[in-house]
Design a protein around this motif. Structure first.
Motif, PDB file in Angstrom:
ATOM      1  N   PRO A   1      36.349  39.835  24.992  1.00  0.00           N
ATOM      2  CA  PRO A   1      37.288  39.038  25.770  1.00  0.00           C
ATOM      3  C   PRO A   1      38.659  39.718  25.845  1.00  0.00           C
ATOM      4  O   PRO A   1      39.040  40.437  24.927  1.00  0.00           O
ATOM      5  CB  PRO A   1      37.366  37.726  24.975  1.00  0.00           C
ATOM      6  CG  PRO A   1      36.969  38.091  23.578  1.00  0.00           C
ATOM      7  CD  PRO A   1      35.965  39.186  23.733  1.00  0.00           C
ATOM      8  N   PRO A   2      39.367  39.503  26.955  1.00  0.00           N
ATOM      9  CA  PRO A   2      38.954  38.711  28.099  1.00  0.00           C
ATOM     10  C   PRO A   2      38.073  39.527  29.037  1.00  0.00           C
ATOM     11  O   PRO A   2      38.279  40.731  29.208  1.00  0.00           O
ATOM     12  CB  PRO A   2      40.282  38.391  28.797  1.00  0.00           C
ATOM     13  CG  PRO A   2      41.118  39.599  28.499  1.00  0.00           C
ATOM     14  CD  PRO A   2      40.727  40.031  27.103  1.00  0.00           C
ATOM     15  N   GLN A   3      37.076  38.887  29.630  1.00  0.00           N
ATOM     16  CA  GLN A   3      36.287  39.565  30.647  1.00  0.00           C
ATOM     17  C   GLN A   3      37.169  39.832  31.874  1.00  0.00           C
ATOM     18  O   GLN A   3      38.103  39.088  32.157  1.00  0.00           O
ATOM     19  CB  GLN A   3      35.071  38.732  31.042  1.00  0.00           C
ATOM     20  CG  GLN A   3      33.856  38.940  30.128  1.00  0.00           C
ATOM     21  CD  GLN A   3      34.029  38.292  28.768  1.00  0.00           C
ATOM     22  OE1 GLN A   3      34.372  37.119  28.694  1.00  0.00           O
ATOM     23  NE2 GLN A   3      33.792  39.031  27.707  1.00  0.00           N
ATOM     24  N   GLU A   4      36.843  40.921  32.564  1.00  0.00           N
ATOM     25  CA  GLU A   4      37.714  41.382  33.653  1.00  0.00           C
ATOM     26  C   GLU A   4      37.911  40.319  34.720  1.00  0.00           C
ATOM     27  O   GLU A   4      39.029  40.111  35.206  1.00  0.00           O
ATOM     28  CB  GLU A   4      37.127  42.646  34.274  1.00  0.00           C
ATOM     29  CG  GLU A   4      37.967  43.221  35.402  1.00  0.00           C
ATOM     30  CD  GLU A   4      37.385  44.503  35.961  1.00  0.00           C
ATOM     31  OE1 GLU A   4      37.110  44.537  37.177  1.00  0.00           O
ATOM     32  OE2 GLU A   4      37.196  45.460  35.182  1.00  0.00           O
TER      33      GLU A   4
ATOM     34  N   ASP B   1      28.041  53.674  24.705  1.00  0.00           N
ATOM     35  CA  ASP B   1      29.004  52.966  23.853  1.00  0.00           C
ATOM     36  C   ASP B   1      30.193  52.430  24.646  1.00  0.00           C
ATOM     37  O   ASP B   1      30.627  51.294  24.440  1.00  0.00           O
ATOM     38  CB  ASP B   1      29.502  53.885  22.737  1.00  0.00           C
ATOM     39  CG  ASP B   1      28.457  54.133  21.653  1.00  0.00           C
ATOM     40  OD1 ASP B   1      27.550  53.308  21.502  1.00  0.00           O
ATOM     41  OD2 ASP B   1      28.566  55.168  20.960  1.00  0.00           O
ATOM     42  N   VAL B   2      30.733  53.235  25.567  1.00  0.00           N
ATOM     43  CA  VAL B   2      31.943  52.799  26.259  1.00  0.00           C
ATOM     44  C   VAL B   2      31.677  51.613  27.170  1.00  0.00           C
ATOM     45  O   VAL B   2      32.576  50.787  27.402  1.00  0.00           O
ATOM     46  CB  VAL B   2      32.573  53.976  27.043  1.00  0.00           C
ATOM     47  CG1 VAL B   2      31.874  54.191  28.395  1.00  0.00           C
ATOM     48  CG2 VAL B   2      34.066  53.758  27.237  1.00  0.00           C
ATOM     49  N   LEU B   3      30.453  51.475  27.670  1.00  0.00           N
ATOM     50  CA  LEU B   3      30.141  50.330  28.533  1.00  0.00           C
ATOM     51  C   LEU B   3      30.267  49.007  27.789  1.00  0.00           C
ATOM     52  O   LEU B   3      30.442  47.948  28.409  1.00  0.00           O
ATOM     53  CB  LEU B   3      28.741  50.487  29.129  1.00  0.00           C
ATOM     54  CG  LEU B   3      28.577  51.611  30.151  1.00  0.00           C
ATOM     55  CD1 LEU B   3      27.115  51.738  30.573  1.00  0.00           C
ATOM     56  CD2 LEU B   3      29.470  51.391  31.372  1.00  0.00           C
TER      57      LEU B   3
ATOM     58  N   VAL C   1      46.261  43.761  30.961  1.00  0.00           N
ATOM     59  CA  VAL C   1      46.384  45.112  30.398  1.00  0.00           C
ATOM     60  C   VAL C   1      45.085  45.529  29.718  1.00  0.00           C
ATOM     61  O   VAL C   1      44.605  46.661  29.891  1.00  0.00           O
ATOM     62  CB  VAL C   1      47.560  45.176  29.404  1.00  0.00           C
ATOM     63  CG1 VAL C   1      47.536  46.484  28.621  1.00  0.00           C
ATOM     64  CG2 VAL C   1      48.890  45.045  30.147  1.00  0.00           C
ATOM     65  N   LYS C   2      44.491  44.620  28.960  1.00  0.00           N
ATOM     66  CA  LYS C   2      43.228  44.950  28.287  1.00  0.00           C
ATOM     67  C   LYS C   2      42.129  45.244  29.299  1.00  0.00           C
ATOM     68  O   LYS C   2      41.321  46.161  29.099  1.00  0.00           O
ATOM     69  CB  LYS C   2      42.830  43.808  27.353  1.00  0.00           C
ATOM     70  CG  LYS C   2      43.737  43.690  26.126  1.00  0.00           C
ATOM     71  CD  LYS C   2      43.475  42.432  25.333  1.00  0.00           C
ATOM     72  CE  LYS C   2      42.172  42.484  24.604  1.00  0.00           C
ATOM     73  NZ  LYS C   2      41.965  41.308  23.748  1.00  0.00           N
ATOM     74  N   ALA C   3      42.096  44.492  30.385  1.00  0.00           N
ATOM     75  CA  ALA C   3      41.100  44.753  31.424  1.00  0.00           C
ATOM     76  C   ALA C   3      41.334  46.115  32.067  1.00  0.00           C
ATOM     77  O   ALA C   3      40.379  46.841  32.381  1.00  0.00           O
ATOM     78  CB  ALA C   3      41.149  43.649  32.475  1.00  0.00           C
ATOM     79  N   GLN C   4      42.585  46.491  32.255  1.00  0.00           N
ATOM     80  CA  GLN C   4      42.899  47.779  32.853  1.00  0.00           C
ATOM     81  C   GLN C   4      42.550  48.938  31.910  1.00  0.00           C
ATOM     82  O   GLN C   4      42.077  49.989  32.360  1.00  0.00           O
ATOM     83  CB  GLN C   4      44.377  47.845  33.210  1.00  0.00           C
ATOM     84  CG  GLN C   4      44.745  47.083  34.472  1.00  0.00           C
ATOM     85  CD  GLN C   4      44.093  47.702  35.704  1.00  0.00           C
ATOM     86  OE1 GLN C   4      43.132  47.158  36.241  1.00  0.00           O
ATOM     87  NE2 GLN C   4      44.604  48.833  36.152  1.00  0.00           N
ATOM     88  N   ILE C   5      42.762  48.749  30.624  1.00  0.00           N
ATOM     89  CA  ILE C   5      42.357  49.772  29.655  1.00  0.00           C
ATOM     90  C   ILE C   5      40.848  49.965  29.708  1.00  0.00           C
ATOM     91  O   ILE C   5      40.342  51.093  29.696  1.00  0.00           O
ATOM     92  CB  ILE C   5      42.816  49.387  28.233  1.00  0.00           C
ATOM     93  CG1 ILE C   5      44.343  49.442  28.132  1.00  0.00           C
ATOM     94  CG2 ILE C   5      42.189  50.310  27.192  1.00  0.00           C
ATOM     95  CD1 ILE C   5      44.896  48.898  26.831  1.00  0.00           C
TER      96      ILE C   5
ATOM     97  N   ARG D   1      38.856  49.445  32.252  1.00  0.00           N
ATOM     98  CA  ARG D   1      38.537  50.179  33.472  1.00  0.00           C
ATOM     99  C   ARG D   1      38.765  51.680  33.279  1.00  0.00           C
ATOM    100  O   ARG D   1      37.960  52.513  33.719  1.00  0.00           O
ATOM    101  CB  ARG D   1      39.412  49.683  34.624  1.00  0.00           C
ATOM    102  CG  ARG D   1      39.021  48.342  35.204  1.00  0.00           C
ATOM    103  CD  ARG D   1      39.993  47.967  36.321  1.00  0.00           C
ATOM    104  NE  ARG D   1      39.607  46.733  37.000  1.00  0.00           N
ATOM    105  CZ  ARG D   1      40.310  46.191  37.997  1.00  0.00           C
ATOM    106  NH1 ARG D   1      41.420  46.796  38.417  1.00  0.00           N
ATOM    107  NH2 ARG D   1      39.900  45.077  38.578  1.00  0.00           N
ATOM    108  N   SER D   2      39.862  52.025  32.649  1.00  0.00           N
ATOM    109  CA  SER D   2      40.220  53.436  32.503  1.00  0.00           C
ATOM    110  C   SER D   2      39.259  54.189  31.600  1.00  0.00           C
ATOM    111  O   SER D   2      38.844  55.310  31.921  1.00  0.00           O
ATOM    112  CB  SER D   2      41.653  53.558  31.963  1.00  0.00           C
ATOM    113  OG  SER D   2      42.583  53.062  32.899  1.00  0.00           O
ATOM    114  N   VAL D   3      38.897  53.590  30.468  1.00  0.00           N
ATOM    115  CA  VAL D   3      38.030  54.321  29.548  1.00  0.00           C
ATOM    116  C   VAL D   3      36.624  54.459  30.117  1.00  0.00           C
ATOM    117  O   VAL D   3      35.967  55.504  29.936  1.00  0.00           O
ATOM    118  CB  VAL D   3      37.999  53.667  28.149  1.00  0.00           C
ATOM    119  CG1 VAL D   3      39.381  53.751  27.501  1.00  0.00           C
ATOM    120  CG2 VAL D   3      37.514  52.221  28.178  1.00  0.00           C
ATOM    121  N   VAL D   4      36.144  53.431  30.809  1.00  0.00           N
ATOM    122  CA  VAL D   4      34.835  53.539  31.453  1.00  0.00           C
ATOM    123  C   VAL D   4      34.872  54.613  32.537  1.00  0.00           C
ATOM    124  O   VAL D   4      33.967  55.444  32.647  1.00  0.00           O
ATOM    125  CB  VAL D   4      34.399  52.181  32.032  1.00  0.00           C
ATOM    126  CG1 VAL D   4      33.162  52.336  32.922  1.00  0.00           C
ATOM    127  CG2 VAL D   4      34.102  51.180  30.908  1.00  0.00           C
ATOM    128  N   ALA D   5      35.921  54.622  33.342  1.00  0.00           N
ATOM    129  CA  ALA D   5      36.041  55.615  34.404  1.00  0.00           C
ATOM    130  C   ALA D   5      36.084  57.031  33.834  1.00  0.00           C
ATOM    131  O   ALA D   5      35.491  57.959  34.401  1.00  0.00           O
ATOM    132  CB  ALA D   5      37.291  55.350  35.237  1.00  0.00           C
TER     133      ALA D   5
END
Length: 391
Positions: A372-375, A364-366, A328-332, A334-338
């Protein structure tokens, strides 16, 4: 006769939408300045302290408001929308208080003094873990930083990197091994004014430039015996409650949702004000820009729904949710960067100038990807779980 420790009554943070919007606006007013200078964002931290937002997770037994994970996420989104450097420093501090509320690893007198100081002014704490050779501990390994036992306490030696908060910290929670046989692993609670601490100003980063995430060196730093919080060794690994996946681990994800929100505002402001000569009207009135705005909004809605939905499911005790937190954290992320990249791509050069706040929001968003956790690790673990033979 037993004595009862008196704890100061800490400010209860106002989490209403108007109060959080005012907090965001006040912190945002100096964000560009601190991004340029790289100095500790004292104005933003002072604003967060004044409203009780830096001590929101202090337990009620210590006089705190014990804000729940959903309330904490709202606070960190507001801080991240204003200045993510302030939000990162705050998130680390709030996580320390949250961990103390759950596990009580600090000596009571030391933590009580920290809370007393926090009632008067920002008294910031961060876990200092990464090292130049090891890197971040999320990938495994043990620190090279060593605590040597003496008759009067511990003597700490080592160098850490990416120590967010820099000289603004009041305490360092330092990850180290002992020189004993067998060795132990622990966090040492080190007062920031202890002798032998040297800061090296190494932070010259793409984003979160005001977070003061410098290197710090410990040379024969004395630490009292009581300030030793051992990390238990169970089933072949060190079970560190400070980094366990759970509601307390969503602070970083929340602050970057705030960055995406700030980018959405900057995009909309530019679109409403930009009137090309050939068009004769604001680009906000064109279907292309409206579609881009819709895509940005879709990504933010997705991130917010993942964040608050997951926290709500955790609170409800859904059994499958704890195993999905890393994904879930990895998906969040992805979404904010996108969301931010979509806004920047639509505006082109205009979004990449330092006169436009979108440039800063992109940088900043990058930084969400470094937490952690890395994608790759999250996706690999999820895939292995899916493909594991049925029992």
């Amino acid at each position: 006769m037993s004595t009862v420790t008196a704890h100061p009554a800490l400010t209860v943070p106002d989490r209403s939408a108007p109060a959080l919007a005012a907090l965001t606006a006040e912190i945002a007013a100096t964000a560009r300045e601190y991004d340029r200078s790289g100095e500790i964002p004292e104005s933003g931290l002072a604003a967060a302290h004044r409203g009780g937002y830096l001590t929101a997770t202090v337990a009620t037994r210590y006089g705190g408001p014990a804000v729940d994970p959903i309330g904490l996420a709202r606070i960190l989104i507001a801080l991240g929308e204003g200045d993510p450097s302030v939000a990162l420093i705050a998130a680390n501090n709030l996580n320390t208080h949250q961990t103390q509320a759950a596990h009580g690893t600090w000596p009571d007198d030391v933590y009580t003094e920290l809370v007393r100081r926090s009632a008067v002014a920002p008294a910031l704490v961060n876990a200092i873990r990464a090292e130049p050779e090891l890197g971040a501990p999320a990938r495994g390994g043990l620190p090279a930083t060593v605590a040597r036992r003496t008759t009067g306490g511990w003597i700490l030696n080592g160098r850490k990197t990416f120590a967010t908060g820099g000289s603004a910290l009041a305490y360092h929670v330092v990850w180290a091994v002992t020189d004993e046989n067998p060795q132990r692993v622990a966090h040492l609670l080190v007062p920031a004014d202890a002798p032998g601490i040297t800061w090296h100003e190494t932070w010259d980063h793409l984003g979160l430039r005001a977070s003061n995430t410098h290197d710090v060196e410990y040379t024969d730093v004395p630490v009292p015996f009581a300030n030793f919080a051992e990390i238990p060794f169970t089933d072949g690994v060190y079970r560190d409650p400070a980094v366990a996946a759970g509601p307390t681990s969503f602070g970083h994800a929340a602050l970057y949702v705030g960055v995406a929100r700030a980018a959405r505002t900057a995009f909309a402001d530019f679109a409403r004000s930009r009137v090309p000569t050939a068009l004769g009207r604001p680009i906000a009135e064109t279907e292309r820009i409206q579609a881009v705005a819709g895509e940005v909004e879709a990504q933010i809605v997705q991130a917010e729904t993942l964040l608050f939905g997951t926290l709500a499911l955790l609170a409800a005790g859904e059994p499958a949710v704890p195993h999905r937190l890393s994904l879930v954290k990895a998906q969040i992320a992805r979404s904010v960067v996108a969301a931010v990249q979509t806004a920047v791509a639509a505006l082109g050069n205009a979004a990449l100038t330092r006169h436009n706040d979108l440039e800063r929001h992109l940088r900043d968003v990058l930084c969400v990807r470094v937490h952690p956790p890395q994608e790759d690790a999250a996706v690999l673990a999820a895939g292995r779980a899916v493909l594991r033979p049925a029992v």
